[in-house]
Design a protein around this motif. Sequence first.
Motif, PDB file in Angstrom:
ATOM      1  N   THR A   1       0.820  -1.212   0.000  1.00  0.00           N
ATOM      2  CA  THR A   1       0.000   0.000   0.000  1.00  0.00           C
ATOM      3  C   THR A   1       0.855   1.264   0.000  1.00  0.00           C
ATOM      4  O   THR A   1       0.353   2.350   0.294  1.00  0.00           O
ATOM      5  CB  THR A   1      -0.936   0.008   1.220  1.00  0.00           C
ATOM      6  OG1 THR A   1      -0.165  -0.035   2.433  1.00  0.00           O
ATOM      7  CG2 THR A   1      -1.868  -1.206   1.197  1.00  0.00           C
TER       8      THR A   1
ATOM      9  N   TRP B   1      -0.399   4.489  -1.614  1.00  0.00           N
ATOM     10  CA  TRP B   1      -1.452   5.255  -0.943  1.00  0.00           C
ATOM     11  C   TRP B   1      -0.870   6.479  -0.231  1.00  0.00           C
ATOM     12  O   TRP B   1      -1.538   7.504  -0.111  1.00  0.00           O
ATOM     13  CB  TRP B   1      -2.176   4.383   0.087  1.00  0.00           C
ATOM     14  CG  TRP B   1      -2.860   3.169  -0.456  1.00  0.00           C
ATOM     15  CD1 TRP B   1      -2.895   2.723  -1.756  1.00  0.00           C
ATOM     16  CD2 TRP B   1      -3.609   2.211   0.299  1.00  0.00           C
ATOM     17  NE1 TRP B   1      -3.623   1.550  -1.847  1.00  0.00           N
ATOM     18  CE2 TRP B   1      -4.071   1.214  -0.605  1.00  0.00           C
ATOM     19  CE3 TRP B   1      -3.938   2.095   1.653  1.00  0.00           C
ATOM     20  CZ2 TRP B   1      -4.838   0.127  -0.190  1.00  0.00           C
ATOM     21  CZ3 TRP B   1      -4.695   1.012   2.069  1.00  0.00           C
ATOM     22  CH2 TRP B   1      -5.145   0.033   1.153  1.00  0.00           C
TER      23      TRP B   1
ATOM     24  N   ASN C   1     -11.301  -2.034   7.668  1.00  0.00           N
ATOM     25  CA  ASN C   1     -11.380  -3.255   6.868  1.00  0.00           C
ATOM     26  C   ASN C   1     -11.732  -4.450   7.738  1.00  0.00           C
ATOM     27  O   ASN C   1     -11.354  -4.537   8.905  1.00  0.00           O
ATOM     28  CB  ASN C   1     -10.071  -3.519   6.104  1.00  0.00           C
ATOM     29  CG  ASN C   1      -8.886  -3.808   7.006  1.00  0.00           C
ATOM     30  OD1 ASN C   1      -8.279  -2.883   7.552  1.00  0.00           O
ATOM     31  ND2 ASN C   1      -8.530  -5.075   7.169  1.00  0.00           N
TER      32      ASN C   1
ATOM     33  N   THR D   1     -14.202  -1.476   3.755  1.00  0.00           N
ATOM     34  CA  THR D   1     -13.864  -2.487   2.754  1.00  0.00           C
ATOM     35  C   THR D   1     -13.761  -3.826   3.457  1.00  0.00           C
ATOM     36  O   THR D   1     -13.397  -3.888   4.640  1.00  0.00           O
ATOM     37  CB  THR D   1     -12.556  -2.139   2.016  1.00  0.00           C
ATOM     38  OG1 THR D   1     -12.316  -3.114   0.995  1.00  0.00           O
ATOM     39  CG2 THR D   1     -11.367  -2.082   2.949  1.00  0.00           C
TER      40      THR D   1
ATOM     41  N   PHE E   1     -16.460  -0.264  -0.389  1.00  0.00           N
ATOM     42  CA  PHE E   1     -15.761  -0.837  -1.536  1.00  0.00           C
ATOM     43  C   PHE E   1     -15.509  -2.312  -1.219  1.00  0.00           C
ATOM     44  O   PHE E   1     -14.666  -2.637  -0.387  1.00  0.00           O
ATOM     45  CB  PHE E   1     -14.446  -0.107  -1.793  1.00  0.00           C
ATOM     46  CG  PHE E   1     -14.609   1.387  -1.996  1.00  0.00           C
ATOM     47  CD1 PHE E   1     -15.695   1.900  -2.696  1.00  0.00           C
ATOM     48  CD2 PHE E   1     -13.668   2.276  -1.486  1.00  0.00           C
ATOM     49  CE1 PHE E   1     -15.847   3.262  -2.881  1.00  0.00           C
ATOM     50  CE2 PHE E   1     -13.811   3.639  -1.672  1.00  0.00           C
ATOM     51  CZ  PHE E   1     -14.904   4.144  -2.374  1.00  0.00           C
ATOM     52  N   GLN E   2     -16.243  -3.195  -1.880  1.00  0.00           N
ATOM     53  CA  GLN E   2     -16.295  -4.599  -1.479  1.00  0.00           C
ATOM     54  C   GLN E   2     -15.746  -5.515  -2.561  1.00  0.00           C
ATOM     55  O   GLN E   2     -15.951  -5.276  -3.762  1.00  0.00           O
ATOM     56  CB  GLN E   2     -17.750  -4.975  -1.180  1.00  0.00           C
ATOM     57  CG  GLN E   2     -17.930  -6.147  -0.264  1.00  0.00           C
ATOM     58  CD  GLN E   2     -17.702  -5.773   1.204  1.00  0.00           C
ATOM     59  OE1 GLN E   2     -17.144  -4.721   1.527  1.00  0.00           O
ATOM     60  NE2 GLN E   2     -18.113  -6.646   2.099  1.00  0.00           N
TER      61      GLN E   2
ATOM     62  N   ILE F   1     -14.934  -4.286  -6.135  1.00  0.00           N
ATOM     63  CA  ILE F   1     -13.570  -4.475  -6.629  1.00  0.00           C
ATOM     64  C   ILE F   1     -13.530  -5.824  -7.336  1.00  0.00           C
ATOM     65  O   ILE F   1     -13.685  -6.879  -6.711  1.00  0.00           O
ATOM     66  CB  ILE F   1     -12.549  -4.417  -5.480  1.00  0.00           C
ATOM     67  CG1 ILE F   1     -12.637  -3.050  -4.782  1.00  0.00           C
ATOM     68  CG2 ILE F   1     -11.129  -4.666  -6.001  1.00  0.00           C
ATOM     69  CD1 ILE F   1     -11.730  -2.917  -3.567  1.00  0.00           C
TER      70      ILE F   1
ATOM     71  N   SER G   1      -8.756  -4.808  -0.698  1.00  0.00           N
ATOM     72  CA  SER G   1      -7.910  -3.617  -0.826  1.00  0.00           C
ATOM     73  C   SER G   1      -6.431  -3.969  -0.845  1.00  0.00           C
ATOM     74  O   SER G   1      -5.613  -3.191  -1.363  1.00  0.00           O
ATOM     75  CB  SER G   1      -8.188  -2.638   0.321  1.00  0.00           C
ATOM     76  OG  SER G   1      -7.835  -3.197   1.572  1.00  0.00           O
TER      77      SER G   1
ATOM     78  N   PRO H   1      -4.406  -3.223  -4.372  1.00  0.00           N
ATOM     79  CA  PRO H   1      -4.247  -1.904  -3.753  1.00  0.00           C
ATOM     80  C   PRO H   1      -4.339  -0.757  -4.749  1.00  0.00           C
ATOM     81  O   PRO H   1      -4.748   0.347  -4.388  1.00  0.00           O
ATOM     82  CB  PRO H   1      -2.855  -1.978  -3.114  1.00  0.00           C
ATOM     83  CG  PRO H   1      -2.147  -3.080  -3.853  1.00  0.00           C
ATOM     84  CD  PRO H   1      -3.208  -4.067  -4.218  1.00  0.00           C
TER      85      PRO H   1
ATOM     86  N   ARG I   1      -6.398  -0.638  -7.404  1.00  0.00           N
ATOM     87  CA  ARG I   1      -7.817  -0.392  -7.669  1.00  0.00           C
ATOM     88  C   ARG I   1      -8.479   0.308  -6.484  1.00  0.00           C
ATOM     89  O   ARG I   1      -9.319   1.194  -6.661  1.00  0.00           O
ATOM     90  CB  ARG I   1      -8.539  -1.701  -7.975  1.00  0.00           C
ATOM     91  CG  ARG I   1      -8.000  -2.412  -9.212  1.00  0.00           C
ATOM     92  CD  ARG I   1      -8.753  -3.707  -9.479  1.00  0.00           C
ATOM     93  NE  ARG I   1      -8.026  -4.549 -10.421  1.00  0.00           N
ATOM     94  CZ  ARG I   1      -8.387  -5.769 -10.761  1.00  0.00           C
ATOM     95  NH1 ARG I   1      -9.486  -6.300 -10.229  1.00  0.00           N
ATOM     96  NH2 ARG I   1      -7.663  -6.483 -11.622  1.00  0.00           N
ATOM     97  N   PHE I   2      -8.096  -0.097  -5.282  1.00  0.00           N
ATOM     98  CA  PHE I   2      -8.638   0.570  -4.102  1.00  0.00           C
ATOM     99  C   PHE I   2      -8.201   2.030  -4.072  1.00  0.00           C
ATOM    100  O   PHE I   2      -9.010   2.926  -3.775  1.00  0.00           O
ATOM    101  CB  PHE I   2      -8.177  -0.152  -2.835  1.00  0.00           C
ATOM    102  CG  PHE I   2      -8.761   0.418  -1.573  1.00  0.00           C
ATOM    103  CD1 PHE I   2     -10.054   0.109  -1.194  1.00  0.00           C
ATOM    104  CD2 PHE I   2      -8.021   1.265  -0.764  1.00  0.00           C
ATOM    105  CE1 PHE I   2     -10.612   0.628  -0.030  1.00  0.00           C
ATOM    106  CE2 PHE I   2      -8.558   1.787   0.402  1.00  0.00           C
ATOM    107  CZ  PHE I   2      -9.858   1.478   0.767  1.00  0.00           C
TER     108      PHE I   2
END
Length: 361
Positions: free
Chosen positions: A89, A92, A151, A175, A296-297, A326, A334, A338, A340-341
């Motif tokens: 991640t 991010w 999450n 998520t 966001f699942q 997703i 996620s 990562p 796409r998240f």
Amino acid sequence: MLGTVIAASAATVLAAPAAGLLGYRQLKRAANAKLLRIATPGGIDESGFIRVGGIDQWVSIRGEDRRNPVILEIHGGPGAANSIYLPRTRAWERHFTIARWDMRGGGRTFGHGGPEGQGEMTFERILQDALEVTEHVRARMGVEKVLLVANSFGTVFGLRLARSHPELYSAYVGTDQNIIAGGRDRSAYHALVHRLRAAGKRKELDAVTAMGPDAARWTARQWTEYHKLVVVSDPLTYDTMKTVVIRSLWFSPLHRLGELRRYLKGMDFSERLAPQTVAFDEWADGTDFRLPFFVFQGEHDVMTPPEPAKRFFDDVSAPVKDFAVIRDASHFASFRHPDRFLDLMLTKVRPVVTGEPALVR
């Protein structure tokens, strides 16, 4: 819920790793450590223990620009700190400053105090801890509100924080969103029965049917067995466990071998939290959220299926709300995807909390 499953999956490599495997691990850890360095003038990379709820708890804050929106992560498990996913991640942190908290019973907080040093291991105590950590992050970063991102099991805390304290959070993002419906929704259980029957797993099917669909009646051993079967009975979930979760554990630059063992013990120790939530009912607790609300699942999540999350989302009243699937993802969506998240965070969430146009990576 996942501690015993992950521990069992990781047991082989942690028990007696070959010299060649250890050498490769060192190379990967070194590369990941280099990846994690933050050298930007406006960046932040700090971590340590703070006093929360009467015990020392680990909090890290990382990001390339302090002016970015501040996220507080609420990790899942129970007890599965998100620090192992930092290399996955890392991107991010170019767009958000992220506070990651190892809650009591998990991660470095568990490693520091051990089982006897975790204090009161109840859902309500950890919920109060989360509010204390929120205040710490707001004060440290000098912001009025933080963006709440939860999450898996952490979303059970996340919904309650977002529902009750819109003055503290700029938005809620869930998520692997866990929706507890007071025992009414047993779709995940029946889906597991169907998968076991279709695969001809008669022994496992007998065990699950003997448990029955009422999770409130399960023993701790049955809880563990149920979640193990959910993971291994679904190819995508099992692959994600091996290629995302176990690899993240094994190649984490922040954890030596002994720390990995304590990390796994923390998840096992924290499993006592899950049965405390069985009687929760998200609809009864309220569907009115006075802050932007996002879910966001994973498209194929069999642990926290998207259908119950979407039903709850449809009933939510919020100033702004959005639901996205997703693709090609199970649980840990996620972390499996990562990128796409992050795209969802940049196009749907960040513009709402900043008032600025959507960003493109």
